[in-house]
Design an enzyme around this catalytic site. Structure first.
Site, PDB file in Angstrom:
ATOM      1  N   GLU A  22       0.839  -1.203   0.000  1.00  0.00           N
ATOM      2  CA  GLU A  22       0.000   0.000   0.000  1.00  0.00           C
ATOM      3  C   GLU A  22       0.873   1.252   0.000  1.00  0.00           C
ATOM      4  OE1 GLU A  22      -4.006  -0.606   2.344  1.00  0.00           O
ATOM      5  OE2 GLU A  22      -2.309  -1.270   3.583  1.00  0.00           O
ATOM      6  N   LYS A  99     -12.031   3.873   1.094  1.00  0.00           N
ATOM      7  CA  LYS A  99     -10.855   3.124   0.646  1.00  0.00           C
ATOM      8  C   LYS A  99     -11.361   1.939  -0.185  1.00  0.00           C
ATOM      9  CE  LYS A  99      -6.529   1.237   2.463  1.00  0.00           C
ATOM     10  NZ  LYS A  99      -5.756   0.940   3.672  1.00  0.00           N
TER      11      LYS A  99
END
Length: 120
Positions: A22, A99
């Protein structure tokens, strides 16, 4: 009671998350902000300076998302709220961070956090 100015669907690429991939590759975050503002003075005088300039705030929100990475979307939401509250006209803010590409191993539509913060 405060009036509400909403800016929804702000999109920016950030490098937030607890997993190395990420941080390395980044992902798209979507942010909604709802600003609590008393708009009576702005409306009566037709003055931008007497209200929250949502165009400027939108740019600042994107700058927070594209800025320094954090592990948690909770932290990201707090940073966005703090930035919104730097504007004198903003008395309260609701921030939702989406997200949609969260690293979850099962099918899902979205992951969100919503926080509400005020001046005092």
């Amino acid at each position: 009671m405060l009036d509400r100015i909403a800016v929804k669907g702000l999109r920016a690429r950030g490098h937030h998350g607890v997993f190395p991939r990420e941080r390395e590759h980044g992902q798209t975050f979507v942010v909604d902000v709802v600003l609590g503002v008393d708009t009576r003075k702005a409306a009566s005088g037709d003055e931008l300076a007497a209200t929250a300039h949502y165009g400027v705030i939108a740019e600042e929100v994107v700058a927070v998302v594209t800025g320094d990475p954090v592990d948690l979307i909770e932290t990201l939401a707090q940073r966005i709220a703090d930035q919104c509250l730097t504007h004198a006209a903003v008395e309260e803010v609701e921030v939702t961070v989406h997200k949609p590409d969260a690293p979850i191993t099962v099918p899902f539509d979205d992951v969100t956090i919503t926080i509400v913060r005020s001046r005092g």
